[in-house]
Design a protein around this motif. Structure first.
Motif, PDB file in Angstrom:
ATOM      1  N   LEU A   1       1.285  10.301  -7.617  1.00 37.98           N
ATOM      2  CA  LEU A   1       1.174   9.043  -6.758  1.00 37.98           C
ATOM      3  C   LEU A   1       2.663   9.277  -6.155  1.00 37.98           C
ATOM      4  CD1 LEU A   1      -0.292   6.316  -6.299  1.00 37.98           C
ATOM      5  CD2 LEU A   1       1.163   5.292  -7.877  1.00 37.98           C
ATOM      6  N   GLY A   2       2.428   9.014  -4.734  1.00 38.76           N
ATOM      7  CA  GLY A   2       3.436   9.247  -3.960  1.00 38.76           C
ATOM      8  C   GLY A   2       4.544   8.234  -3.604  1.00 38.76           C
ATOM      9  N   ALA A   3       5.746   8.588  -2.967  1.00 37.88           N
ATOM     10  CA  ALA A   3       6.710   7.505  -2.917  1.00 37.88           C
ATOM     11  C   ALA A   3       6.388   6.206  -2.163  1.00 37.88           C
ATOM     12  CB  ALA A   3       7.899   8.445  -2.325  1.00 37.88           C
ATOM     13  N   GLU A   4       5.428   6.593  -1.154  1.00 34.12           N
ATOM     14  CA  GLU A   4       5.192   5.200  -0.264  1.00 34.12           C
ATOM     15  C   GLU A   4       4.361   4.354  -1.103  1.00 34.12           C
ATOM     16  OE1 GLU A   4       2.949   4.227   3.709  1.00 34.12           O
ATOM     17  OE2 GLU A   4       2.851   6.370   3.277  1.00 34.12           O
ATOM     18  N   ALA A   5       3.368   4.938  -1.869  1.00 34.78           N
ATOM     19  CA  ALA A   5       2.591   4.178  -2.628  1.00 34.78           C
ATOM     20  C   ALA A   5       3.339   3.337  -3.897  1.00 34.78           C
ATOM     21  CB  ALA A   5       1.493   4.803  -3.312  1.00 34.78           C
ATOM     22  N   VAL A   6       4.285   3.897  -4.411  1.00 34.29           N
ATOM     23  CA  VAL A   6       5.014   3.622  -5.351  1.00 34.29           C
ATOM     24  C   VAL A   6       5.996   2.570  -5.042  1.00 34.29           C
ATOM     25  CG1 VAL A   6       6.609   4.015  -7.342  1.00 34.29           C
ATOM     26  CG2 VAL A   6       4.833   5.622  -6.874  1.00 34.29           C
ATOM     27  N   ALA A   7       6.583   2.528  -3.980  1.00 32.25           N
ATOM     28  CA  ALA A   7       7.372   1.588  -3.216  1.00 32.25           C
ATOM     29  C   ALA A   7       6.737   0.510  -2.795  1.00 32.25           C
ATOM     30  CB  ALA A   7       8.184   2.448  -2.057  1.00 32.25           C
ATOM     31  N   GLU A   8       5.567   0.674  -2.363  1.00 29.31           N
ATOM     32  CA  GLU A   8       4.671  -0.552  -1.936  1.00 29.31           C
ATOM     33  C   GLU A   8       4.317  -1.490  -3.163  1.00 29.31           C
ATOM     34  OE1 GLU A   8       1.329   0.901   0.246  1.00 29.31           O
ATOM     35  OE2 GLU A   8       2.598   1.451   1.861  1.00 29.31           O
ATOM     36  N   GLU A   9       4.046  -0.737  -4.247  1.00 32.36           N
ATOM     37  CA  GLU A   9       3.715  -1.408  -5.368  1.00 32.36           C
ATOM     38  C   GLU A   9       4.829  -2.137  -5.936  1.00 32.36           C
ATOM     39  OE1 GLU A   9       0.720  -2.061  -6.776  1.00 32.36           O
ATOM     40  OE2 GLU A   9      -0.312  -1.237  -5.119  1.00 32.36           O
ATOM     41  N   LEU A  10       5.934  -1.382  -6.268  1.00 30.97           N
ATOM     42  CA  LEU A  10       7.125  -2.077  -6.774  1.00 30.97           C
ATOM     43  C   LEU A  10       7.346  -3.453  -5.974  1.00 30.97           C
ATOM     44  CD1 LEU A  10       9.046   1.039  -7.582  1.00 30.97           C
ATOM     45  CD2 LEU A  10       8.026  -0.527  -9.283  1.00 30.97           C
ATOM     46  N   VAL A  11       7.451  -3.330  -4.587  1.00 29.02           N
ATOM     47  CA  VAL A  11       8.219  -4.363  -3.656  1.00 29.02           C
ATOM     48  C   VAL A  11       7.110  -5.579  -4.012  1.00 29.02           C
ATOM     49  CG1 VAL A  11       8.404  -5.010  -1.322  1.00 29.02           C
ATOM     50  CG2 VAL A  11       9.359  -2.840  -1.998  1.00 29.02           C
ATOM     51  N   ASP A  12       5.988  -5.288  -3.788  1.00 25.79           N
ATOM     52  CA  ASP A  12       4.799  -6.327  -4.122  1.00 25.79           C
ATOM     53  C   ASP A  12       5.007  -6.939  -5.528  1.00 25.79           C
ATOM     54  OD1 ASP A  12       3.860  -5.783  -1.561  1.00 25.79           O
ATOM     55  OD2 ASP A  12       1.899  -4.702  -2.354  1.00 25.79           O
ATOM     56  N   GLU A  13       5.114  -6.067  -6.408  1.00 28.01           N
ATOM     57  CA  GLU A  13       5.533  -6.507  -7.643  1.00 28.01           C
ATOM     58  C   GLU A  13       6.436  -7.725  -8.113  1.00 28.01           C
ATOM     59  OE1 GLU A  13       6.417  -4.497 -11.963  1.00 28.01           O
ATOM     60  OE2 GLU A  13       4.650  -3.857 -11.024  1.00 28.01           O
ATOM     61  N   LEU A  14       7.597  -7.179  -7.341  1.00 27.79           N
ATOM     62  CA  LEU A  14       9.044  -7.968  -7.569  1.00 27.79           C
ATOM     63  C   LEU A  14       9.003  -9.021  -6.570  1.00 27.79           C
ATOM     64  CD1 LEU A  14      11.145  -4.861  -8.357  1.00 27.79           C
ATOM     65  CD2 LEU A  14      10.511  -6.711  -9.889  1.00 27.79           C
ATOM     66  N   ALA A  15       8.154  -9.111  -5.439  1.00 30.33           N
ATOM     67  CA  ALA A  15       8.534 -10.138  -4.419  1.00 30.33           C
ATOM     68  C   ALA A  15       8.070 -11.606  -4.970  1.00 30.33           C
ATOM     69  CB  ALA A  15       7.373  -9.725  -3.285  1.00 30.33           C
TER      70      ALA A  15
ATOM     71  N   GLU B   1      11.673  13.380  -3.532  1.00 28.13           N
ATOM     72  CA  GLU B   1      10.644  12.703  -3.013  1.00 28.13           C
ATOM     73  C   GLU B   1      10.446  11.747  -1.985  1.00 28.13           C
ATOM     74  OE1 GLU B   1       7.838  14.107  -4.177  1.00 28.13           O
ATOM     75  OE2 GLU B   1       8.681  15.414  -5.566  1.00 28.13           O
ATOM     76  N   GLY B   2      11.737  10.981  -1.805  1.00 27.76           N
ATOM     77  CA  GLY B   2      12.226  10.156  -0.914  1.00 27.76           C
ATOM     78  C   GLY B   2      11.747   8.546  -1.255  1.00 27.76           C
ATOM     79  N   ILE B   3      11.850   8.321  -2.455  1.00 27.35           N
ATOM     80  CA  ILE B   3      11.533   6.945  -2.965  1.00 27.35           C
ATOM     81  C   ILE B   3      12.710   6.018  -2.180  1.00 27.35           C
ATOM     82  CG2 ILE B   3      12.769   6.950  -4.860  1.00 27.35           C
ATOM     83  CD1 ILE B   3       9.473   5.178  -4.844  1.00 27.35           C
ATOM     84  N   SER B   4      13.802   6.406  -2.164  1.00 22.14           N
ATOM     85  CA  SER B   4      14.855   5.530  -1.720  1.00 22.14           C
ATOM     86  C   SER B   4      14.486   5.185  -0.014  1.00 22.14           C
ATOM     87  CB  SER B   4      16.264   5.874  -1.780  1.00 22.14           C
ATOM     88  OG  SER B   4      16.366   7.238  -1.156  1.00 22.14           O
ATOM     89  N   GLU B   5      13.953   6.100   0.699  1.00 28.57           N
ATOM     90  CA  GLU B   5      13.794   5.863   2.114  1.00 28.57           C
ATOM     91  C   GLU B   5      12.577   4.974   2.107  1.00 28.57           C
ATOM     92  OE1 GLU B   5      14.412   8.962   0.971  1.00 28.57           O
ATOM     93  OE2 GLU B   5      16.168   9.359   1.960  1.00 28.57           O
ATOM     94  N   GLU B   6      11.425   5.146   1.470  1.00 31.58           N
ATOM     95  CA  GLU B   6      10.350   4.299   1.081  1.00 31.58           C
ATOM     96  C   GLU B   6      10.713   2.910   0.869  1.00 31.58           C
ATOM     97  OE1 GLU B   6       7.650   5.082   2.547  1.00 31.58           O
ATOM     98  OE2 GLU B   6       7.875   7.432   2.704  1.00 31.58           O
ATOM     99  N   LEU B   7      11.682   2.730   0.072  1.00 32.54           N
ATOM    100  CA  LEU B   7      11.891   1.497  -0.495  1.00 32.54           C
ATOM    101  C   LEU B   7      12.904   0.687   0.731  1.00 32.54           C
ATOM    102  CD1 LEU B   7      13.024   2.009  -4.183  1.00 32.54           C
ATOM    103  CD2 LEU B   7      11.296   0.532  -3.417  1.00 32.54           C
ATOM    104  N   GLU B   8      13.633   1.461   1.569  1.00 34.16           N
ATOM    105  CA  GLU B   8      14.348   1.004   2.479  1.00 34.16           C
ATOM    106  C   GLU B   8      13.316   0.541   3.683  1.00 34.16           C
ATOM    107  OE1 GLU B   8      18.847   2.837   2.049  1.00 34.16           O
ATOM    108  OE2 GLU B   8      17.121   4.090   3.032  1.00 34.16           O
ATOM    109  N   ALA B   9      12.404   1.294   3.936  1.00 30.42           N
ATOM    110  CA  ALA B   9      11.524   0.868   5.175  1.00 30.42           C
ATOM    111  C   ALA B   9      10.628  -0.355   4.691  1.00 30.42           C
ATOM    112  CB  ALA B   9      10.498   2.035   5.137  1.00 30.42           C
ATOM    113  N   LEU B  10      10.868  -0.785   3.447  1.00 29.64           N
ATOM    114  CA  LEU B  10      10.127  -2.032   3.066  1.00 29.64           C
ATOM    115  C   LEU B  10      11.376  -3.079   3.045  1.00 29.64           C
ATOM    116  CD1 LEU B  10       7.584  -0.551   0.589  1.00 29.64           C
ATOM    117  CD2 LEU B  10       7.095  -1.569   2.682  1.00 29.64           C
ATOM    118  N   GLY B  11      12.310  -2.996   3.445  1.00 29.16           N
ATOM    119  CA  GLY B  11      13.279  -3.970   3.464  1.00 29.16           C
ATOM    120  C   GLY B  11      14.119  -3.943   2.297  1.00 29.16           C
TER     121      GLY B  11
END
Length: 109
Positions: free
Chosen positions: A95-109, A11-21
């Motif tokens: 729920l797609g990889a982009e949305a999940v990555a965004e939520e995880l990054v926001d939550e852990l920031a 699903e590409g979750i790693s790429e989506e996380l990387e795109a968010l830094g």
């Protein structure tokens, strides 16, 4: 932020996380404790498992780093023995990889 992504990651979750830094280390299946240690699980904030049949890796990750946020992002059944130890389970068909990555990054920031 550092994340470990274990499994095939179709699903590409790693790429989506990387795109968010996020710095992402990948671990292929089967997931063993030494591979998690080599990937840096001891100081990772996030562990994402994409192959739910490798559910025991959640326990391994938590044993090495009790504070790591554990997420299963994949379809299939999570072994009942680890279902209570994972922090979040998301089916990629809902729920797609982009949305999940965004939520995880926001939550852990």
């Amino acid at each position: 932020m550092k994340a470990i992504v274990a499994g095939a990651d179709a699903e590409g979750i790693s790429e989506e996380l990387e795109a968010l830094g996020v710095t992402v280390a990948r671990v292929d299946s089967p997931v063993f404790a030494d591979a998690l240690e080599d990937a840096g699980i001891a100081d990772a904030e996030l562990f994402v498992l994409t192959d739910l049949s490798e559910g025991i890796s959640i326990t391994l990750a938590k044993e090495i780093n009790p504070d790591v946020r554990t997420v299963c992002f994949g379809s299939g059944e999570l072994p009942e023995s680890v279902a209570g130890t994972v922090d979040l389970v998301v089916d990629p068909s809902l729920l797609g990889a982009e949305a999940v990555a965004e939520e995880l990054v926001d939550e852990l920031a």
